[in-house]
Write an enzyme that holds these catalytic residues in place. Structure first.
Site, PDB file in Angstrom:
ATOM      1  N   GLU A  87       0.814  -0.958  -0.182  1.00 46.43           N
ATOM      2  CA  GLU A  87      -0.510   0.183   0.593  1.00 46.43           C
ATOM      3  C   GLU A  87       0.769   1.160   0.074  1.00 46.43           C
ATOM      4  O   GLU A  87       0.661   2.431   0.769  1.00 46.43           O
ATOM      5  CB  GLU A  87      -1.353  -0.074   1.570  1.00 46.43           C
ATOM      6  CG  GLU A  87      -2.145  -0.840   1.643  1.00 46.43           C
ATOM      7  CD  GLU A  87      -3.096  -1.273   1.959  1.00 46.43           C
ATOM      8  OE1 GLU A  87      -2.619  -0.266   3.039  1.00 46.43           O
ATOM      9  OE2 GLU A  87      -3.666  -2.528   2.461  1.00 46.43           O
TER      10      GLU A  87
ATOM     11  N   HIS B  75     -10.404  -6.010  -2.215  1.00 44.47           N
ATOM     12  CA  HIS B  75     -11.454  -5.807  -1.014  1.00 44.47           C
ATOM     13  C   HIS B  75     -12.627  -5.213  -2.065  1.00 44.47           C
ATOM     14  O   HIS B  75     -13.267  -3.973  -2.023  1.00 44.47           O
ATOM     15  CB  HIS B  75     -11.537  -4.999  -0.012  1.00 44.47           C
ATOM     16  CG  HIS B  75     -10.165  -5.616   0.545  1.00 44.47           C
ATOM     17  ND1 HIS B  75     -10.453  -7.083   1.056  1.00 44.47           N
ATOM     18  CD2 HIS B  75      -9.344  -4.999   1.266  1.00 44.47           C
ATOM     19  CE1 HIS B  75      -9.084  -7.069   2.224  1.00 44.47           C
ATOM     20  NE2 HIS B  75      -8.036  -6.286   1.880  1.00 44.47           N
TER      21      HIS B  75
ATOM     22  N   GLU C  83      -6.406 -10.580  -0.928  1.00 39.31           N
ATOM     23  CA  GLU C  83      -7.430 -10.199   0.424  1.00 39.31           C
ATOM     24  C   GLU C  83      -9.121 -10.159   0.135  1.00 39.31           C
ATOM     25  O   GLU C  83      -9.545  -9.074   0.047  1.00 39.31           O
ATOM     26  CB  GLU C  83      -6.928  -9.244   0.802  1.00 39.31           C
ATOM     27  CG  GLU C  83      -5.030  -9.117   0.880  1.00 39.31           C
ATOM     28  CD  GLU C  83      -4.590  -7.584   2.109  1.00 39.31           C
ATOM     29  OE1 GLU C  83      -5.520  -6.646   2.314  1.00 39.31           O
ATOM     30  OE2 GLU C  83      -3.396  -8.089   1.946  1.00 39.31           O
TER      31      GLU C  83
ATOM     32  N   ASP D 215     -12.720 -10.782  -0.828  1.00 39.59           N
ATOM     33  CA  ASP D 215     -13.734 -10.059   0.177  1.00 39.59           C
ATOM     34  C   ASP D 215     -14.908  -8.893  -0.839  1.00 39.59           C
ATOM     35  O   ASP D 215     -14.001  -8.401  -1.083  1.00 39.59           O
ATOM     36  CB  ASP D 215     -13.759 -10.163   1.532  1.00 39.59           C
ATOM     37  CG  ASP D 215     -13.457  -9.274   2.014  1.00 39.59           C
ATOM     38  OD1 ASP D 215     -13.142  -7.679   1.337  1.00 39.59           O
ATOM     39  OD2 ASP D 215     -12.915  -8.559   2.932  1.00 39.59           O
TER      40      ASP D 215
HETATM   41  O1  9MR Z   1      -7.104  -7.776   8.782  1.00 38.88           O
HETATM   42  C1  9MR Z   1      -6.008  -6.888   9.326  1.00 38.88           C
HETATM   43  C2  9MR Z   1      -7.174  -6.728  10.492  1.00 38.88           C
HETATM   44  O2  9MR Z   1      -7.016  -7.812  11.329  1.00 38.88           O
HETATM   45  C3  9MR Z   1      -6.044  -5.167  11.212  1.00 38.88           C
HETATM   46  O3  9MR Z   1      -6.626  -5.221  11.800  1.00 38.88           O
HETATM   47  C4  9MR Z   1      -5.686  -4.536  10.267  1.00 38.88           C
HETATM   48  C5  9MR Z   1      -4.845  -3.561  10.521  1.00 38.88           C
HETATM   49  O4  9MR Z   1      -4.599  -2.679   9.762  1.00 38.88           O
HETATM   50  O5  9MR Z   1      -5.651  -5.193   8.542  1.00 38.88           O
HETATM   51  C6  9MR Z   1      -6.602  -6.053   8.291  1.00 38.88           C
HETATM   52  O6  9MR Z   1      -5.680  -6.662   7.075  1.00 38.88           O
HETATM   53  C7  9MR Z   1      -5.113  -5.487   6.094  1.00 38.88           C
HETATM   54  C8  9MR Z   1      -4.127  -6.036   5.680  1.00 38.88           C
HETATM   55  O7  9MR Z   1      -3.299  -6.530   6.297  1.00 38.88           O
HETATM   56  C9  9MR Z   1      -3.838  -4.763   4.588  1.00 38.88           C
HETATM   57  N1  9MR Z   1      -4.753  -4.282   3.231  1.00 38.88           N
HETATM   58  C10 9MR Z   1      -6.116  -4.500   4.375  1.00 38.88           C
HETATM   59  C11 9MR Z   1      -6.149  -5.532   5.277  1.00 38.88           C
HETATM   60  C12 9MR Z   1      -7.752  -5.284   5.722  1.00 38.88           C
HETATM   61  O8  9MR Z   1      -7.888  -3.814   7.106  1.00 38.88           O
END
Ligand code: 9MR
Length: 441
Positions: free
Chosen positions: A149, A228, A256, A258
């Protein structure tokens, strides 16, 4: 048991007959050489419903949070890999591969890193973090999200972050070079969200970066499209985006996935976008049950809170069954032979048409311009090309470099793509020659 031999990109592959269609996501993806993965939280491995679904359905695992900087190096030089080790051990015991997520990210970054203002200090902290974490897991990770990101929303430019602000634009290249040295056998990915729509500025920014990396030999093997999605699913241009990236010579992965409310059509379209692209290596959903999701209010996953398969599960299983075999990771002959090596990949094919990527490596002396020729054996016709000027006379095709990709050093590579038409059959072409010297591979 019946099976059909199908020629794609010149390789014979066996495709199971429909009667043998697999009954789990992982096995169904594996039938075309791909994987089907999920994000896993170490804290849920003791939940037997969760672990049962995980080990039945998924053959790739991404730790949801356990490999992030705030967990792995909460204070400078003090590393904690226990939560991630728990997941890796589970994966190894159950024959699952691992994606490493993530080494350099502006989120879940401890404040001691965010407060560094000196470039030399930050560079050595970042490189040490990458090297120490990758070395700990060396040989156990299929692909790493080296940088996550880094691009700003709605822009072709990097977002502000301590890495960008203190180290400048070069921090991404620095991270990838350091990662390659730490574990040369792991695939190195750039991972981001909202880069699925080809017309988005952010997509173009990431595309330009990957093209630049490939042209300069900066090590990068894959791009992760987080995927996402809202309930409408992927943008209509998602297949175009995936094939345009693979035409640069990288794998693509859905990392990722969903989708709000998990509509069957949206899931099916997403899976098809991957399996119709030869170098789409696999798909990871971001959690198992809706109740495990970071956006649980959207019920975006394939299993409900009780662990039951949702309609989207069947849509995904069936969409995984079609598509072209995974065609990444092809080998080239060793340099030094003179001539060239060529990897010809059909990225997608439909009734009457196809899209192909040609990647060429110069095995002779450096050149400042190049002409690649080949001949088609089954009446195929090039209709449109990018990153090269392509003309055709009868079955003979001539591709010439464009202004920005003419220079190829010894061992240097470039790639270009084209769309073509076919009728009856579409075998790989023959007689490749670079500047008149035949392919020696
Ligand atoms: O699913 C993850 C969640 O449990 C955490 O709280 C969050 C914190 O930033 O990150 C989520 O995973 C992210 C991933 O690492 C990077 N892309 C976005 C995902 C969803 O926020």
């Amino acid at each position: 048991m019946l099976s059909a031999a199908v020629a794609v990109a010149g390789a014979a592959v066996l495709v199971p007959s429909p009667a043998r269609a697999a009954t789990t996501l992982g096995a169904q993806a594996a039938a075309s050489g791909r994987y089907f993965g999920t994000a896993v939280a170490a804290g849920r491995l003791g939940d037997s419903t969760y672990a049962t679904i995980l080990d039945r359905e998924f053959n790739m695992i991404t730790p949801e949070n356990e490999m992030k900087w705030d967990t792995t190096e909460p204070s400078r030089g003090s590393f904690n890999f226990s939560p991630a080790d728990q997941i890796v051990n589970h994966a190894q015991a159950h024959g699952q591969r691992m994606r490493g997520h993530t080494l350099v990210w502006h989120n879940q970054l401890p404040s001691w890193v965010g407060s560094i203002t000196d470039a030399n200090t930050l560079r050595s902290v970042m490189d040490n973090h990458i090297t120490t974490e990758m070395t700990h897991f060396k040989g156990k990770i299929y692909a790493w999200d080296v940088v996550n990101e880094a691009f700003a929303d709605g822009s072709t430019q990097h977002r502000g972050s301590v890495f960008q602000n203190v180290l400048g634009n070069g921090f991404i290249e620095e991270a990838f070079r350091t990662a390659r040295a730490a574990d040369p056998s792991a695939k190195l990915c750039y991972n981001d969200y909202n880069i699925e729509n080809w017309s988005d500025a952010k997509t173009q920014g990431v595309y330009a970066m990957v093209r630049d990396f490939k042209s300069r030999g900066v090590p990068i093997d894959c791009v992760g499209f987080q995927s996402h999605f809202g309930s409408g699913g992927p943008p209509a241009s998602f297949p175009t985006t995936l094939s345009n990236f693979t035409a640069l010579g990288v794998d693509v992965q859905l990392t990722e996935l969903d989708i709000a409310q998990a509509p069957t059509t949206a899931y099916s379209n997403t899976v098809k976008a991957c399996v119709n692209v030869s170098r789409c290596a696999g798909i990871t959903v971001w959690g198992i049950r809706d109740s495990d999701s970071w956006r649980s209010g959207d019920n975006p996953l394939l299993f409900d809170g009780g662990g039951n398969k949702k309609p989207a599960y069947d849509a995904v299983l069936s969409a995984l069954g079609g598509g072209v075999p995974y065609g990444g990771g092809g080998s080239s002959p060793p340099p030094g032979d003179g001539g060239c090596s060529v990897t010809y990949t059909i990225g997608s094919q439909w009734s009457g048409g196809f899209g192909a990527n040609v990647s060429v490596t110069n095995l002779g002396d450096p050149v400042s311009s190049w002409t690649l020729t080949w001949s088609f054996g089954a009446g195929q016709q090039v209709t449109q090309a990018w990153n090269a000027t392509v003309t055709q006379s009868g079955s003979n095709v001539t591709a010439e470099n464009v202004s920005y990709n003419g220079a190829l050093g010894t061992g240097g590579s470039t790639s270009f793509g084209f769309n073509g038409s076919w009728n009856g059959g579409n075998p790989a072409p023959a007689n490749f020659a670079l500047n008149g010297t035949a392919w020696t591979g």
